[in-house]
Design a protein around this motif. Sequence first.
Motif, PDB file in Angstrom:
ATOM      1  N   GLY A  57      30.147  28.408 -36.095  1.00 50.27           N
ATOM      2  CA  GLY A  57      28.957  27.570 -35.988  1.00 50.27           C
ATOM      3  C   GLY A  57      27.717  28.144 -36.630  1.00 50.27           C
ATOM      4  N   THR A  58      27.855  29.225 -37.373  1.00 46.70           N
ATOM      5  CA  THR A  58      26.706  29.844 -38.037  1.00 46.70           C
ATOM      6  C   THR A  58      26.976  29.928 -39.535  1.00 46.70           C
ATOM      7  N   GLU A  81      20.725  33.666 -41.484  1.00 53.10           N
ATOM      8  CA  GLU A  81      21.651  32.924 -40.623  1.00 53.10           C
ATOM      9  C   GLU A  81      21.031  31.603 -40.203  1.00 53.10           C
ATOM     10  N   LEU A  82      21.780  30.533 -40.378  1.00 55.91           N
ATOM     11  CA  LEU A  82      21.387  29.206 -39.915  1.00 55.91           C
ATOM     12  C   LEU A  82      22.318  28.833 -38.769  1.00 55.91           C
ATOM     13  N   HIS A  83      21.799  28.858 -37.547  1.00 57.80           N
ATOM     14  CA  HIS A  83      22.622  28.609 -36.379  1.00 57.80           C
ATOM     15  C   HIS A  83      22.672  27.114 -36.046  1.00 57.80           C
ATOM     16  N   ARG A  84      23.713  26.736 -35.341  1.00 59.73           N
ATOM     17  CA  ARG A  84      23.936  25.331 -35.010  1.00 59.73           C
ATOM     18  C   ARG A  84      22.792  24.777 -34.175  1.00 59.73           C
ATOM     19  N   GLY A  86      19.731  25.361 -34.519  1.00 58.87           N
ATOM     20  CA  GLY A  86      18.496  25.283 -35.285  1.00 58.87           C
ATOM     21  C   GLY A  86      17.810  26.609 -35.526  1.00 58.87           C
ATOM     22  N   VAL A  87      18.325  27.685 -34.945  1.00 61.59           N
ATOM     23  CA  VAL A  87      17.718  29.006 -35.132  1.00 61.59           C
ATOM     24  C   VAL A  87      17.916  29.469 -36.574  1.00 61.59           C
ATOM     25  N   VAL A  88      16.837  29.967 -37.162  1.00 60.53           N
ATOM     26  CA  VAL A  88      16.867  30.564 -38.505  1.00 60.53           C
ATOM     27  C   VAL A  88      16.539  32.043 -38.343  1.00 60.53           C
ATOM     28  N   LEU A  89      17.430  32.912 -38.832  1.00 64.20           N
ATOM     29  CA  LEU A  89      17.235  34.350 -38.641  1.00 64.20           C
ATOM     30  C   LEU A  89      17.443  35.102 -39.949  1.00 64.20           C
ATOM     31  N   PRO A  90      16.371  35.690 -40.515  1.00 60.87           N
ATOM     32  CA  PRO A  90      16.554  36.553 -41.688  1.00 60.87           C
ATOM     33  C   PRO A  90      17.057  37.925 -41.260  1.00 60.87           C
ATOM     34  N   ILE A  91      17.937  38.501 -42.070  1.00 65.41           N
ATOM     35  CA  ILE A  91      18.496  39.824 -41.771  1.00 65.41           C
ATOM     36  C   ILE A  91      18.321  40.703 -43.000  1.00 65.41           C
ATOM     37  N   GLU A  92      17.500  41.727 -42.856  1.00 60.73           N
ATOM     38  CA  GLU A  92      17.263  42.691 -43.934  1.00 60.73           C
ATOM     39  C   GLU A  92      18.230  43.862 -43.755  1.00 60.73           C
ATOM     40  N   HIS A  93      18.939  44.226 -44.800  1.00 61.53           N
ATOM     41  CA  HIS A  93      19.906  45.316 -44.732  1.00 61.53           C
ATOM     42  C   HIS A  93      19.286  46.611 -45.240  1.00 61.53           C
ATOM     43  N   LYS A  94      19.387  47.668 -44.446  1.00 63.86           N
ATOM     44  CA  LYS A  94      18.900  48.987 -44.816  1.00 63.86           C
ATOM     45  C   LYS A  94      20.032  49.990 -44.646  1.00 63.86           C
ATOM     46  N   PRO A 124      10.873  32.817 -34.961  1.00 71.06           N
ATOM     47  CA  PRO A 124      10.205  33.812 -34.117  1.00 71.06           C
ATOM     48  C   PRO A 124      10.798  35.211 -34.162  1.00 71.06           C
ATOM     49  N   HIS A 125      11.944  35.357 -34.821  1.00 73.78           N
ATOM     50  CA  HIS A 125      12.576  36.672 -34.881  1.00 73.78           C
ATOM     51  C   HIS A 125      13.104  36.956 -36.280  1.00 73.78           C
ATOM     52  N   ALA A 126      13.187  38.228 -36.580  1.00 73.14           N
ATOM     53  CA  ALA A 126      13.865  38.709 -37.781  1.00 73.14           C
ATOM     54  C   ALA A 126      14.772  39.850 -37.328  1.00 73.14           C
ATOM     55  N   ALA A 127      15.619  40.311 -38.209  1.00 69.00           N
ATOM     56  CA  ALA A 127      16.528  41.403 -37.841  1.00 69.00           C
ATOM     57  C   ALA A 127      16.676  42.371 -39.003  1.00 69.00           C
ATOM     58  N   ILE A 128      16.914  43.619 -38.658  1.00 70.21           N
ATOM     59  CA  ILE A 128      17.216  44.651 -39.645  1.00 70.21           C
ATOM     60  C   ILE A 128      18.563  45.256 -39.290  1.00 70.21           C
ATOM     61  N   TYR A 129      19.481  45.203 -40.242  1.00 65.33           N
ATOM     62  CA  TYR A 129      20.782  45.824 -40.042  1.00 65.33           C
ATOM     63  C   TYR A 129      20.732  47.233 -40.607  1.00 65.33           C
ATOM     64  N   SER A 130      20.992  48.205 -39.752  1.00 60.42           N
ATOM     65  CA  SER A 130      20.959  49.611 -40.155  1.00 60.42           C
ATOM     66  C   SER A 130      22.357  50.086 -40.509  1.00 60.42           C
ATOM     67  N   GLY A 131      22.519  50.531 -41.748  1.00 60.91           N
ATOM     68  CA  GLY A 131      23.811  51.064 -42.157  1.00 60.91           C
ATOM     69  C   GLY A 131      24.108  52.401 -41.514  1.00 60.91           C
ATOM     70  N   SER A 132      23.051  53.091 -41.056  1.00 63.21           N
ATOM     71  CA  SER A 132      23.247  54.392 -40.432  1.00 63.21           C
ATOM     72  C   SER A 132      23.957  54.278 -39.090  1.00 63.21           C
ATOM     73  N   ASP A 133      23.486  53.361 -38.246  1.00 61.11           N
ATOM     74  CA  ASP A 133      24.134  53.199 -36.934  1.00 61.11           C
ATOM     75  C   ASP A 133      24.988  51.937 -36.846  1.00 61.11           C
TER      76      ASP A 133
END
Length: 216
Positions: A57-58, A81-84, A86-94, A124-133
């Motif tokens: 659903g995403t 991510e475009l969730h069913r 209606g949530v829109v979430l950007p994910i920055e990869h580090k 209202p939210h963003a996310a950062i994906y950490s490759g370290s952890d």
Amino acid sequence: MGDLPQVPLSALEHFAYCPRQAALILLEATWSDDAATVRGTLAHQRVDTPGSQSRAGTRTLHALPVWHDGLGLFGICDAVELHRDGVVLPIEHKSGRYRPGGPADLQAAAQAICLAEMFQRPVPHAAIYSGSDKRRHTIPVTDDLRQRVTDVTTAIRTMLTRQHMPPPAADKRCRRCSLATDCMPHALANTHRYRKALAALYDAPDPDPDGNPSDD
């Protein structure tokens, strides 16, 4: 924004870390790789390829161009991510370790601000994906963080307009900067000591009274 310089999203993180680093990249097109930047490039290979995928659903969009006309921001989101529901979430990869409240938060928040403008809905939210952890860190895009994005964007635009090179930091940040060799922070920050060393290095010996160079 008229003819005012547009500001790339990536510049927000660079400027928040060190204004001179951002200036070297934007004003002088300076870039040097080190182990950390190479890891970052390799980590981005998958998300930098435009496309989309759907699961549970995403829908996830990769390498999505975004912009904000009011702020004069532009760039590319690693993943959105475009969730069913209606949530829109950007994910920055580090590739490295995530530092709460650090410069990367500004870049991720700016992506959320751009997406909110483009999709005409709150992000209202963003996310950062950490490759370290290898985990995702969610960031609330608060009013304070939005204001920081606006302030830093304005500061970068002023720097671009005036073509002004900020002074070097010459502190612990320089040890983690791949541009330290190009920047020469300690040499330029300690101007008096640096000039004194140069003067001593190139100072010719005084001639003797007869006009001949001294052998001392």
